[in-house]
Design a protein around this motif. Sequence first.
Motif, PDB file in Angstrom:
ATOM      1  N   ALA A  60      86.472  37.056  72.068  1.00 15.12           N
ATOM      2  CA  ALA A  60      86.605  36.283  70.833  1.00 15.12           C
ATOM      3  C   ALA A  60      87.904  36.636  70.120  1.00 15.12           C
ATOM      4  O   ALA A  60      88.600  35.753  69.591  1.00 15.12           O
ATOM      5  CB  ALA A  60      85.416  36.547  69.913  1.00 15.12           C
ATOM      6  N   GLU A  61      88.261  37.907  70.119  1.00 10.91           N
ATOM      7  CA  GLU A  61      89.508  38.331  69.473  1.00 10.91           C
ATOM      8  C   GLU A  61      90.714  37.732  70.187  1.00 10.91           C
ATOM      9  O   GLU A  61      91.703  37.336  69.544  1.00 10.91           O
ATOM     10  CB  GLU A  61      89.602  39.852  69.466  1.00 10.91           C
ATOM     11  CG  GLU A  61      90.838  40.405  68.765  1.00 10.91           C
ATOM     12  CD  GLU A  61      90.937  39.995  67.311  1.00 10.91           C
ATOM     13  OE1 GLU A  61      92.084  39.801  66.831  1.00 10.91           O
ATOM     14  OE2 GLU A  61      89.893  39.844  66.641  1.00 10.91           O
ATOM     15  N   ILE A  62      90.655  37.652  71.505  1.00  9.27           N
ATOM     16  CA  ILE A  62      91.748  37.032  72.256  1.00  9.27           C
ATOM     17  C   ILE A  62      91.900  35.569  71.851  1.00  9.27           C
ATOM     18  O   ILE A  62      93.009  35.080  71.613  1.00  9.27           O
ATOM     19  CB  ILE A  62      91.505  37.166  73.771  1.00  9.27           C
ATOM     20  CG1 ILE A  62      91.623  38.639  74.198  1.00  9.27           C
ATOM     21  CG2 ILE A  62      92.515  36.314  74.552  1.00  9.27           C
ATOM     22  CD1 ILE A  62      91.250  38.888  75.645  1.00  9.27           C
ATOM     23  N   LEU A  63      90.785  34.856  71.741  1.00 12.37           N
ATOM     24  CA  LEU A  63      90.848  33.449  71.347  1.00 12.37           C
ATOM     25  C   LEU A  63      91.367  33.291  69.925  1.00 12.37           C
ATOM     26  O   LEU A  63      92.133  32.365  69.637  1.00 12.37           O
ATOM     27  CB  LEU A  63      89.469  32.793  71.488  1.00 12.37           C
ATOM     28  CG  LEU A  63      89.264  32.008  72.795  1.00 12.37           C
ATOM     29  CD1 LEU A  63      89.292  32.944  73.992  1.00 12.37           C
ATOM     30  CD2 LEU A  63      87.951  31.235  72.764  1.00 12.37           C
ATOM     31  N   ILE A  64      90.978  34.186  69.041  1.00 12.88           N
ATOM     32  CA  ILE A  64      91.490  34.138  67.670  1.00 12.88           C
ATOM     33  C   ILE A  64      92.994  34.340  67.661  1.00 12.88           C
ATOM     34  O   ILE A  64      93.731  33.627  66.962  1.00 12.88           O
ATOM     35  CB  ILE A  64      90.776  35.194  66.799  1.00 12.88           C
ATOM     36  CG1 ILE A  64      89.314  34.793  66.570  1.00 12.88           C
ATOM     37  CG2 ILE A  64      91.486  35.363  65.459  1.00 12.88           C
ATOM     38  CD1 ILE A  64      88.467  35.874  65.924  1.00 12.88           C
ATOM     39  N   GLN A  65      93.459  35.293  68.463  1.00 11.79           N
ATOM     40  CA  GLN A  65      94.902  35.545  68.555  1.00 11.79           C
ATOM     41  C   GLN A  65      95.643  34.347  69.143  1.00 11.79           C
ATOM     42  O   GLN A  65      96.795  34.080  68.794  1.00 11.79           O
ATOM     43  CB  GLN A  65      95.165  36.793  69.399  1.00 11.79           C
ATOM     44  CG  GLN A  65      94.672  38.090  68.796  1.00 11.79           C
ATOM     45  CD  GLN A  65      95.463  38.506  67.572  1.00 11.79           C
ATOM     46  OE1 GLN A  65      96.647  38.196  67.449  1.00 11.79           O
ATOM     47  NE2 GLN A  65      94.810  39.188  66.641  1.00 11.79           N
ATOM     48  N   LEU A  66      94.973  33.615  70.018  1.00  8.14           N
ATOM     49  CA  LEU A  66      95.588  32.431  70.621  1.00  8.14           C
ATOM     50  C   LEU A  66      95.653  31.254  69.647  1.00  8.14           C
ATOM     51  O   LEU A  66      96.383  30.298  69.890  1.00  8.14           O
ATOM     52  CB  LEU A  66      94.815  32.011  71.873  1.00  8.14           C
ATOM     53  CG  LEU A  66      94.988  32.894  73.114  1.00  8.14           C
ATOM     54  CD1 LEU A  66      93.975  32.509  74.186  1.00  8.14           C
ATOM     55  CD2 LEU A  66      96.403  32.784  73.662  1.00  8.14           C
TER      56      LEU A  66
END
Length: 298
Positions: free
Chosen positions: A25-31
């Motif tokens: 989820a954090e990766i998607l937020i960063q994206l």
Amino acid sequence: MNNSLTWSGPIAIGGGGGSGTRLVAEILIQLGFYMGSVLNFANDNLWFTLLFKRPKWFIKNAKKRESQIFKGLSIFEKAMKGSFRPRGDEFVFILRAAIEMSLFGHNYLGAGRGLWPLRQIVAMMRSQNPDPSRYIGWGWKEPNTHMYIPYLSRHFNNLRYIHIIRHGLDMAYSRNQTQLHSWGDFFGVRVPDSPTLLPHALLRYWVESNKRAIALGKELLNKRFLLLNFDELCLNPGQKISMLIDFLGLDTKCVNMDKLMRLPQFPQSAGRYKKYDLSVFDRDEIDAVRELGFTVDI
């Protein structure tokens, strides 16, 4: 070249509790994905928790009143898109969910009881359309999402779902027992009376729940389903993040890969199963872990 979505539906993240869904989820937020305006420390979308982390309600309606599950998904979608102005039946739905949550909570420890559900309703009622200039897409993360794959696939025409799986024997010795208590009966796995039998129950739940999610994801979503091994993500972050970005329809040249690759970190609990005597498990249980893609050091 600017990143642009090649699909119009949301991206959903699910898996076992403590399996690494927070990291993805954090990766998607960063994206640049909008994952909701009300999240907890683990990036769980609390509106999804309120509406759907209700095992008895799910089992009852999955058998007799599927329309109620789809009504909940419609409400959730409207709230996420900032257009939730409930009609009478919608208000009744969320009020019933809030009352149930207020009395019993959303896990076996009673978390979410009291005024917590009412605060979520207020936030949903005040939801606004996410600024399209800030986000490249939308979605959510809530581990229990995997239970709803059949309904999500029918409600969202272009849903993409990411299922996170972590080493089953590590999960067998996890203190995170929430899903076993919530959904164990659905899979025919009872919470044992003796603590010494708990690893067996946790491993059985891990096997059965992941097999179901993987089978449904492949059958109903096909190329819109991604199985992501948390251990491999931490071991080879560049390769696995590139695979994830490709799955999302994005261009790796337009993202900060160095920043994203610093996010995956092996937790201290990785490999904890090696501290225990694995002879307590049957051979078929160990084989099931291997079949789902993990090495077992004995």
